[in-house]
Design an enzyme around this catalytic site. Structure first.
Site, mmCIF file in Angstrom:
data_model
loop_
_atom_site.group_PDB
_atom_site.id
_atom_site.type_symbol
_atom_site.label_atom_id
_atom_site.label_comp_id
_atom_site.label_asym_id
_atom_site.label_seq_id
_atom_site.Cartn_x
_atom_site.Cartn_y
_atom_site.Cartn_z
ATOM 1 N N GLU A 251 12.014 40.068 -47.444
ATOM 2 C CA GLU A 251 12.507 39.280 -46.535
ATOM 3 C C GLU A 251 12.261 37.817 -46.159
ATOM 4 O OE1 GLU A 251 12.250 38.318 -43.272
ATOM 5 O OE2 GLU A 251 10.463 39.298 -42.315
ATOM 6 N N CYS A 285 10.505 34.458 -38.133
ATOM 7 C CA CYS A 285 11.539 34.377 -39.170
ATOM 8 C C CYS A 285 12.787 34.552 -37.315
ATOM 9 C CB CYS A 285 10.986 35.395 -39.868
ATOM 10 S SG CYS A 285 11.358 36.673 -39.728
#
Length: 477
Positions: A251, A285
């Site tokens: 990720e 993020c």
């Protein structure tokens, strides 16, 4: 994020006698070292891997319902230590204490959710029986020891959202945390290894530097790796795992675009963008890195964003960045974007520093406008509290600009036409998660992950629990 020893990102000191490193833990608010950790040597790491595999061999034979219940008990420990861990995270990476406590409680919620649903996700699934056979089905069997490489921005949440479902599925986990979060890693180990019925060695924290990561991943007893971090780190680990034919879930970064259409509720849109962008100092993020606004409402949106940002308080809504190097990086990105023609509406490189900030890591929440493709704030991820406002000529242009990125983690659409918003979110915006009329956030009940350069695989929900299992076909004649 994966960085080499000696990188300015984290101060490490090499011990000549052992060829290893020490990891000073530096408080970003004060710039002072509050603790040090010494790196484990290769022999110790190898012994931990072996013990972890022994624990796995025992754990995998525990019935699924019991495994889920035993790991589910960690929620109580998380809640009991929430204040303590929040204070630790504030020391390690600057997160406001209130946000740190919310993070720990969110981890407890994740555990509760998987404790309720996890056993169901791991049940055998019947398939059409082959001719001449009595039954055919799929069984989800654990893989073994999994390496978890986690970042500093959510020291507890990132670890727990990967480890809890992976452990419940029957695996063992070895955590390599960011070098400024070894304290949080130790807490995770204490919480999980103190649970009744959990074999010793099933979850361990590895205090190691980057060079030893390859050795661990290459170990024949390690069956896979999960990484959350930078695109560069993801490429390195993904390539390494691929060469070893080991499962990898990565990720990575994002440059999330929020499309603010002409018919949006601008007050709600501005609140969502500001709240999401300054959370955790902008070091998220899935934060809205780009606010793409239709021309007819751009000025009104800008005004609302500046007004709402002015109401936010240092130490509560935002804190310092993780360290002074991060502040330097964000300042350069903002300055380069300004030099290319963008304007600063709030904050900026020269904004005042709050009283008590002596660590050199503070960067004021900033609003840039007239950002265009080709500028740093449009093309790259800024990992700090910077809102980049981009003008779109139309709805179609907003969609085109949103997708003009190598990343595809999250995104959002703001419009009062819910049917239109859902259509754009579902079929037009290229990302792994797209929300309508609110900011993107993770939740244990929904899969989390992206497309393009934002990574491979998913965390959370059933998808996250099934990433590190052998989908095993069984046919009985």
């Amino acid at each position: 994020m994966l960085k080499r020893a000696g990188s300015p990102l984290y101060a490490v000191a090499r011990c000549a006698s052992r060829g290893l490193v020490t990891f000073p833990q530096v408080n970003p608010t004060t710039g002072k070292v509050f603790k040090e950790y010494s790196e484990m040597d290769e022999q110790e790491v190898s012994a931990i891997v072996s013990r972890s595999n022994e624990a796995f061999q025992e754990w995998r034979r525990v019935p699924t319902v019991e495994r889920v219940a035993r790991i589910g008990a960690v929620a109580e420990g998380l809640r009991a230590r929430a204040d303590e861990v929040a204070a630790l995270m504030c020391q390690e990476m600057g997160k406001p204490v209130s946000q740190g406590k919310a993070e720990v409680l969110k981890c407890a919620h994740l555990v509760d959710w998987y404790a309720e649903h996890g056993a169901g996700f791991l049940k055998d699934v019947d398939y059409p029986t082959l001719p001449g056979f009595k039954k055919s089905y799929v069984s989800y069997q654990p893989l073994g020891v999994i390496l978890s490489i986690m970042p500093w921005n959510f020291p507890m949440w990132q670890v727990m959202r990967m480890s809890v479902p992976t452990l419940m599925a029957g695996n063992a986990v070895l955590l390599k945390h960011a070098p400024n979060c070894f304290g949080s890693a130790a807490v995770c180990e204490e919480l999980l290894q103190s649970l009744p019925g959990v074999p010793q060695g099933l979850f361990r924290s590895l205090v190691i530097d980057v060079p030893q990561i390859s050795n661990v991943l290459e170990h024949p007893l390690v069956q896979g790796v999960a990484l959350t971090g930078s695109e560069g780190a993801g490429r390195i680990i993904g390539a390494k795992a691929g060469g070893l034919l080991k499962k990898a879930v990565v990720e990575l970064g994002g440059s999330d675009a929020y499309a603010i259409l002409a018919d949006a509720d601008l007050d709600a849109a501005a609140a969502a963008v500001v709240n999401a962008r300054i959370l955790n100092g902008g070091q998220v993020c899935v934060a809205p890195k780009r606010a793409i606004v239709e021309k007819s409402v751009k000025a009104a949106f800008e005004q609302k964003v500046v007004e709402k940002l002015a109401q936010k308080k240092y130490g509560v809504d935002f804190g310092p960045l993780v360290h002074s190097k991060a502040r330097q990086d964000v300042a350069k990105q903002v300055a380069d974007t300004q030099a290319a023609g963008a304007k600063v509406l709030a904050g900026g490189v020269d904004a005042p520093i709050p009283d008590g900030e002596t660590g050199g890591a503070f960067f004021a929440p900033t609003v840039l406008t007239d950002v265009k493709p080709g500028m740093v704030a449009f093309d790259n991820e800024i990992f700090g509290p910077v809102i980049a406002i981009i003008e779109a000529d139309s709805e179609a242009h907003a969609i085109e600009l949103a997708n003009r990125s190598p990343y595809g983690l999250g995104g959002a659409v703001f419009t009062q036409d819910l049917e239109k918003g859902e259509r754009i979110a579902k079929s037009e915006i290229e990302c792994g998660m797209c929300f309508v009329n609110d900011f993107v956030r993770s939740d244990p009940s929904l899969p989390f992950g992206g497309v393009k350069n934002s990574g491979l695989g998913r965390e959370c929900a059933a998808f996250g629990m099934l990433e590190f299992v052998n989908v095993k076909t069984i046919c009985v004649k």
